[in-house]
Design a protein around this motif. Structure first.
Motif, short mmCIF file in Angstrom:
data_model
loop_
_atom_site.label_atom_id
_atom_site.label_comp_id
_atom_site.label_asym_id
_atom_site.label_seq_id
_atom_site.Cartn_x
_atom_site.Cartn_y
_atom_site.Cartn_z
N VAL A 183 -34.83 27.44 59.11
CA VAL A 183 -36.05 26.40 59.58
C VAL A 183 -37.42 27.20 59.17
CG1 VAL A 183 -34.95 25.32 61.38
CG2 VAL A 183 -35.96 27.44 62.00
N VAL A 230 -38.67 20.20 62.00
CA VAL A 230 -37.32 19.70 62.87
C VAL A 230 -37.88 18.39 63.25
CG1 VAL A 230 -36.40 22.17 63.55
CG2 VAL A 230 -38.40 20.78 64.92
N ALA A 247 -31.36 22.18 66.86
CA ALA A 247 -30.90 22.46 65.76
C ALA A 247 -30.02 23.68 65.60
CB ALA A 247 -32.16 22.69 64.72
#
Length: 253
Positions: A183, A230, A247
């Protein structure tokens, strides 16, 4: 005089922490993940035990309370939720102070992983014991609390001095680093992840960490900056955090 921290691995991925106020020789264990291991370490060190400082009620944190108290006579301190599974002598919460000799620990409410989770902060030595709230490159699962509650708790810890040494209860950092890289492609994280993987290859611990290092690289503390990654661009900070946490929960890497 400083606080000495003796850290050792136990169970599959926990750390035990025996701490000693050097001015008085008073000692404590932070949580009781493995009674036999803790008692063995005390014997090796030649230390007695005055306090048990619980962070939350889970068995790998309070499950050894009764056995260790029976063996040492230590006073058990912690949040009220600990009584769900183990004895407790003194209940503490936000704003309370726990003294270990001349060392004073401020109690911080850091719920989210469990509703009543607490952390202990020694302002003189800049040391924090955070249980399962904040991890190196990670944070605890939301077993009982909400994303908003956990975000508030993480911000409370992030507000501690940058040089605060953070003792989290598990060696999860390599796994956390793999998720973080999914991420966040920033150079600071990449450099830290490489160092983490190398340290674990050598069998070295990645705990303690520092508040400054976590603010710079931990995706859970950096959730607002990662919101677009996200699907939460423009959302409140706690919602961005919740999306990052979700996530991680589903991450298979």
């Amino acid at each position: 005089m400083p606080l000495t921290v003796h850290q050792f691995p136990c169970l599959s991925d926990n750390y035990g922490f025996l701490i000693r106020d050097e001015a008085t020789g008073k000692t404590a264990t932070v949580d009781t993940p493995d009674a036999a291991a803790i008692l063995a370490e005390l014997k090796t060190l030649g230390w007695g035990l005055d306090l048990i400082l619980n962070t939350h009620w889970h068995a790998d944190h309070a499950g050894g309370n009764a056995e260790i108290k029976a063996a040492t006579g230590a006073t058990i301190v912690g949040p009220g939720e600990v009584t769900r599974i183990a004895p407790l002598d003194r209940q503490v919460g936000q704003g309370d102070v726990v003294e270990l000799g001349e060392t004073r620990f401020a109690v911080l409410e850091t719920g989210g992983h469990t509703l009543g989770h607490i952390s202990y902060f020694d302002a003189a030595d800049h040391v924090a014991f955070v249980g399962d709230t904040l991890f190196a490159l990670g944070c605890g699962r939301l077993f009982e609390g909400t994303a908003e509650q956990m975000w508030t708790s993480l911000q409370k810890l992030a507000a501690l001095p940058d040089d605060t040494r953070v003792y989290c209860a598990h060696e999860y950092t390599a796994s956390n680093a793999r998720f973080a890289l999914s991420v966040d492609d920033g150079p600071a994280l990449k450099a830290r992840a490489d160092a983490v993987f190398a340290a674990r290859e050598r069998g070295e611990p990645t705990v303690p960490t520092t508040i400054a290092l976590e603010k710079a690289t931990n995706p859970f503390l950096r959730a607002p900056a990662l919101a677009g990654r996200v699907g939460k661009a423009g959302a409140p900070d706690f919602e961005a955090f919740g999306a990052v946490r979700a996530a991680k929960d589903g991450f298979k890497g």
